[in-house]
Design a protein around this motif. Structure first.
Motif, PDB file in Angstrom:
ATOM      1  N   ARG A   1      96.537 102.551  46.832  1.00  0.00           N
ATOM      2  CA  ARG A   1      97.583 102.109  46.076  1.00  0.00           C
ATOM      3  C   ARG A   1      97.910 100.626  46.105  1.00  0.00           C
ATOM      4  N   VAL A   2      97.937 100.047  47.240  1.00  0.00           N
ATOM      5  CA  VAL A   2      97.955  98.465  47.270  1.00  0.00           C
ATOM      6  C   VAL A   2      97.101  97.814  46.632  1.00  0.00           C
ATOM      7  N   ALA A   3      96.037  98.401  46.748  1.00  0.00           N
ATOM      8  CA  ALA A   3      94.842  97.593  46.096  1.00  0.00           C
ATOM      9  C   ALA A   3      94.896  97.689  44.714  1.00  0.00           C
ATOM     10  N   LEU A   4      95.311  98.636  44.058  1.00  0.00           N
ATOM     11  CA  LEU A   4      95.694  98.715  42.862  1.00  0.00           C
ATOM     12  C   LEU A   4      96.621  97.864  42.176  1.00  0.00           C
ATOM     13  N   LEU A   5      97.619  97.741  42.915  1.00  0.00           N
ATOM     14  CA  LEU A   5      98.736  96.925  42.307  1.00  0.00           C
ATOM     15  C   LEU A   5      98.297  95.428  42.711  1.00  0.00           C
ATOM     16  N   ASN A   6      97.693  95.013  43.813  1.00  0.00           N
ATOM     17  CA  ASN A   6      97.191  93.713  43.709  1.00  0.00           C
ATOM     18  C   ASN A   6      96.044  93.520  42.591  1.00  0.00           C
ATOM     19  N   GLY A   7      95.221  94.495  42.208  1.00  0.00           N
ATOM     20  CA  GLY A   7      94.292  94.202  41.211  1.00  0.00           C
ATOM     21  C   GLY A   7      94.576  94.031  40.069  1.00  0.00           C
ATOM     22  N   VAL A   8      95.645  94.848  39.661  1.00  0.00           N
ATOM     23  CA  VAL A   8      96.184  94.718  38.360  1.00  0.00           C
ATOM     24  C   VAL A   8      97.018  93.303  38.329  1.00  0.00           C
ATOM     25  N   THR A   9      97.724  92.942  39.313  1.00  0.00           N
ATOM     26  CA  THR A   9      98.414  91.610  39.152  1.00  0.00           C
ATOM     27  C   THR A   9      97.245  90.271  39.089  1.00  0.00           C
ATOM     28  N   VAL A  10      96.307  90.313  39.859  1.00  0.00           N
ATOM     29  CA  VAL A  10      95.420  89.381  39.833  1.00  0.00           C
ATOM     30  C   VAL A  10      94.455  89.269  38.568  1.00  0.00           C
ATOM     31  N   ALA A  11      94.048  90.746  38.025  1.00  0.00           N
ATOM     32  CA  ALA A  11      93.460  90.837  36.877  1.00  0.00           C
ATOM     33  C   ALA A  11      94.093  90.191  35.618  1.00  0.00           C
ATOM     34  N   ALA A  12      95.573  90.413  35.649  1.00  0.00           N
ATOM     35  CA  ALA A  12      96.237  89.787  34.408  1.00  0.00           C
ATOM     36  C   ALA A  12      96.193  88.422  34.469  1.00  0.00           C
ATOM     37  N   LEU A  13      96.332  87.607  35.794  1.00  0.00           N
ATOM     38  CA  LEU A  13      96.156  86.429  35.752  1.00  0.00           C
ATOM     39  C   LEU A  13      94.804  85.720  35.386  1.00  0.00           C
ATOM     40  N   ILE A  14      93.755  86.157  36.018  1.00  0.00           N
ATOM     41  CA  ILE A  14      92.332  85.609  35.717  1.00  0.00           C
ATOM     42  C   ILE A  14      91.930  86.091  34.052  1.00  0.00           C
ATOM     43  N   GLY A  15      92.480  87.294  33.864  1.00  0.00           N
ATOM     44  CA  GLY A  15      91.839  87.775  32.540  1.00  0.00           C
ATOM     45  C   GLY A  15      92.430  86.913  31.652  1.00  0.00           C
ATOM     46  N   GLY A  16      93.856  86.736  31.576  1.00  0.00           N
ATOM     47  CA  GLY A  16      94.500  85.815  30.654  1.00  0.00           C
ATOM     48  C   GLY A  16      94.120  84.211  30.577  1.00  0.00           C
ATOM     49  N   ALA A  17      93.670  83.773  31.641  1.00  0.00           N
ATOM     50  CA  ALA A  17      93.174  82.432  31.813  1.00  0.00           C
ATOM     51  C   ALA A  17      91.848  82.411  31.153  1.00  0.00           C
ATOM     52  N   THR A  18      91.034  83.445  31.394  1.00  0.00           N
ATOM     53  CA  THR A  18      89.549  83.420  31.015  1.00  0.00           C
ATOM     54  C   THR A  18      89.664  83.704  29.528  1.00  0.00           C
ATOM     55  N   ALA A  19      90.389  84.597  28.759  1.00  0.00           N
ATOM     56  CA  ALA A  19      90.533  84.709  27.377  1.00  0.00           C
ATOM     57  C   ALA A  19      90.842  83.273  26.755  1.00  0.00           C
ATOM     58  N   MET A  20      91.845  82.646  27.302  1.00  0.00           N
ATOM     59  CA  MET A  20      92.254  81.331  26.542  1.00  0.00           C
ATOM     60  C   MET A  20      91.231  80.211  26.537  1.00  0.00           C
ATOM     61  N   ILE A  21      90.335  80.415  27.793  1.00  0.00           N
ATOM     62  CA  ILE A  21      89.258  79.156  27.954  1.00  0.00           C
ATOM     63  C   ILE A  21      87.975  79.688  27.372  1.00  0.00           C
ATOM     64  N   PHE A  22      87.627  81.010  27.551  1.00  0.00           N
ATOM     65  CA  PHE A  22      86.382  81.377  26.812  1.00  0.00           C
ATOM     66  C   PHE A  22      86.639  82.174  25.844  1.00  0.00           C
ATOM     67  N   THR A  23      86.531  83.633  25.860  1.00  0.00           N
ATOM     68  CA  THR A  23      86.782  84.425  25.000  1.00  0.00           C
ATOM     69  C   THR A  23      87.636  85.783  25.310  1.00  0.00           C
ATOM     70  N   PRO A  24      88.455  86.323  24.280  1.00  0.00           N
ATOM     71  CA  PRO A  24      89.320  87.386  24.960  1.00  0.00           C
ATOM     72  C   PRO A  24      88.243  88.623  25.555  1.00  0.00           C
ATOM     73  N   MET A  25      87.175  88.644  25.069  1.00  0.00           N
ATOM     74  CA  MET A  25      86.239  89.923  25.746  1.00  0.00           C
ATOM     75  C   MET A  25      85.943  89.757  26.999  1.00  0.00           C
ATOM     76  N   LEU A  26      85.459  88.327  27.111  1.00  0.00           N
ATOM     77  CA  LEU A  26      85.004  88.050  28.485  1.00  0.00           C
ATOM     78  C   LEU A  26      86.402  88.126  29.517  1.00  0.00           C
ATOM     79  N   GLY A  27      87.498  87.866  29.075  1.00  0.00           N
ATOM     80  CA  GLY A  27      88.839  87.950  29.838  1.00  0.00           C
ATOM     81  C   GLY A  27      89.030  89.374  30.050  1.00  0.00           C
ATOM     82  N   VAL A  28      88.798  90.362  29.378  1.00  0.00           N
ATOM     83  CA  VAL A  28      88.801  91.819  29.505  1.00  0.00           C
ATOM     84  C   VAL A  28      87.755  92.236  30.503  1.00  0.00           C
ATOM     85  N   VAL A  29      86.639  91.708  30.333  1.00  0.00           N
ATOM     86  CA  VAL A  29      85.650  91.958  31.452  1.00  0.00           C
ATOM     87  C   VAL A  29      85.851  91.740  32.729  1.00  0.00           C
TER      88      VAL A  29
END
Length: 492
Positions: free
Chosen positions: A403-431
């Motif tokens: 559960r701790v890992a899931l919360l950490n994962g979602v938080t970090v994923a939102a940050l890195i996914g958003g940044a990747t979507a803006m710099i590269f492509t939205p699909m790469l951000g989701v990946v």
């Protein structure tokens, strides 16, 4: 005549001149240090560490035939003298030992680092080592002798008094790092039928008793412990009270073959000051005291920390060859596990060639997973060492870390996914967001399961957990990221 309030105030007001540290006008003056305190202040800094200029003065005195190194070292505490030996280069230590031979007490020897002590003992004859050992408590004397070769041990023991030799030989018969090796033989044990007065008279009249103890052990006719009495209880009770009426019958008994780490946990759990050590028949044979446990707790904590990093004992005084052999084997093992991650990358080589952004972002996924795994692994190893993680709660701990890992994962994923979507492509951000969540959850599971598996196999979970956890998080990070990139159609 009844004095008035002014008279009472004058009677109660002390003479300022009679109070140490205060002048006659009531002002305070700085307390004066004794000569010994001044000498120590010249040699130690505010953190009680030897000053560099003092260490250099000692080295100069060792090479100067007119230098008196003893005068420089004499004001130091035995623990500070031990620190001085450890700070000096190896080639200067024998000269220092010769220069302060009369200050080389058992206290100094017992405070020395193991490697430094062994170097010094190699230059001493057996009778000198025996003389030092006889000054020490049994546990310290055992620590001094136990690492010697069989021939050297026999030579030293032959020079010792019969009683001291018998005590050390008995302690050496127990396993290494056990309560039997750790215990002190000197203690006070009495039968339960005597009174408080009898016990006080016995302790006063018997000059052979140990002078440092906190409780008296009460034993039955077979010398099995049946209770304990703290000294404070004995001093506050009337002489006619039987010991059996004031003793505490519940006590923590330590088997002689119990591992010292488990002994330390008992002291911590039950807030012990001392505890009785018993043989297989339940007879009292010694005691372990809190001052010994402080060293054990420090040693075990340092050991686990260093083992997690694969640095061996991590002692700056150990020989270079020993440090090399202890560290290089884990680096070689890490090289092997790193090849697993490399093979996964190679399998997706064509995809990486088509989309360079994958090569840019891969280290991010692996690094985040590695850090998450290290966090969970450190918590798990500590919990195993403290007996907080056992067979009865393993599933609950795994579920908690997931559960701790899931919360950490979602938080970090939102940050890195958003940044990747803006710099590269939205699909790469989701990946990359999905890969981060998968890898952090995997890291949480591995961080618990790998140490637990080592513990179940009766292996130290701190020894190799980091190598395998790193392999799992790196491999899963690369596989999840590159596999999702291919499955999503980012690369054709």
């Amino acid at each position: 005549m009844k004095p008035d309030d002014t008279d009472l105030a004058e009677m109660q007001q002390p003479d300022a001149a009679a109070i140490p540290g205060m002048d006659g006008d009531g002002s305070h003056e700085e307390p004066r240090m004794s000569e010994a305190e001044e000498a120590r202040a010249e040699r130690l800094d505010e953190d009680d560490r030897l000053k560099p200029e003092f260490v250099e003065a000692v080295r100069e005195a060792l090479v100067d035939e007119h230098g008196d190194v003893r005068d420089l070292v004499e004001p130091l505490h035995p623990a500070d003298i031990a620190d001085l030996f450890e700070i000096l280069p190896r080639e200067d230590r024998p000269a220092l030992a010769r220069g302060i031979s009369d200050l080389m007490s058992g206290e100094v020897i017992s405070e020395l680092n193991d490697y430094v002590r062994d170097d010094l003992l190699e230059s001493l004859p057996p009778d000198a080592i025996a003389e030092i050992a006889e000054q020490l408590e049994t546990d310290d004397a055992v620590a001094l002798i136990e690492d010697m070769g069989a021939r050297e041990q026999a030579a030293v023991l032959a020079e010792m008094e019969l009683e001291d030799r018998a005590a050390i030989e008995s302690a050496l018969s127990f396993p290494e790092e056990s309560a039997g090796r750790l215990m002190q033989r000197d203690l006070v044990a009495v039968p339960e039928h005597i009174t408080v007065g009898d016990l006080i008279d016995y302790m006063r009249d018997n000059g052979d008793l140990t002078t440092e103890f906190w409780e008296v052990f009460v034993v039955d006719p077979a010398h099995r412990p049946v209770g304990t009495c703290q000294l404070s209880w004995i001093l506050r009770c009337p002489r006619a009270i039987p010991i059996s009426d004031i003793m505490k019958r519940e006590q923590t008994l330590l088997p002689a073959d119990m591992d010292q780490e488990e002994v330390a946990l008992r002291f911590q759990k039950y807030a012990l000051i001392s505890a009785a050590v018993v043989d297989k028949a339940g007879r009292l044979i010694g005691q372990v005291t809190a001052d010994d446990i402080v060293h054990i707790i420090q040693e075990e904590a340092n050991e686990d920390t260093l083992l997690l990093s694969g640095a061996g004992e991590g002692d700056i005084n150990e020989p270079i060859r020993t440090s090399y052999s202890q560290r290089v084997r884990w680096l070689v093992a890490n090289l092997g596990t790193a090849l697993v991650a490399s093979l996964i990358i190679a399998a997706f080589g064509a995809a990486i060639e088509k989309l360079v952004a994958l090569a840019v972002l891969m280290p991010v996924v692996a690094s985040i997973g590695g850090n998450a795994g290290t966090q969970t692994m450190a918590v798990s190893v500590r919990a195993l060492a403290m007996n907080q993680l056992t067979r009865s709660n393993t599933r609950r701990v795994i579920w908690r870390e997931m559960r701790v890992a899931l919360l950490n994962g979602v938080t970090v994923a939102a940050l890195i996914g958003g940044a990747t979507a803006m710099i590269f492509t939205p699909m790469l951000g989701v990946v990359i967001a999905s890969a981060v969540v998968i890898n952090i959850i995997t890291a949480g599971m591995a961080g618990v399961l790998v140490p637990v598996i080592f513990d179940r196999l009766d292996q130290d979970p701190a020894v190799a957990s980091s190598v395998f956890v790193t392999m799992i998080t790196d491999s899963m990070g690369f596989f999840a990221f590159l596999g999702l990139a291919v499955a999503s159609g980012l690369v054709g």
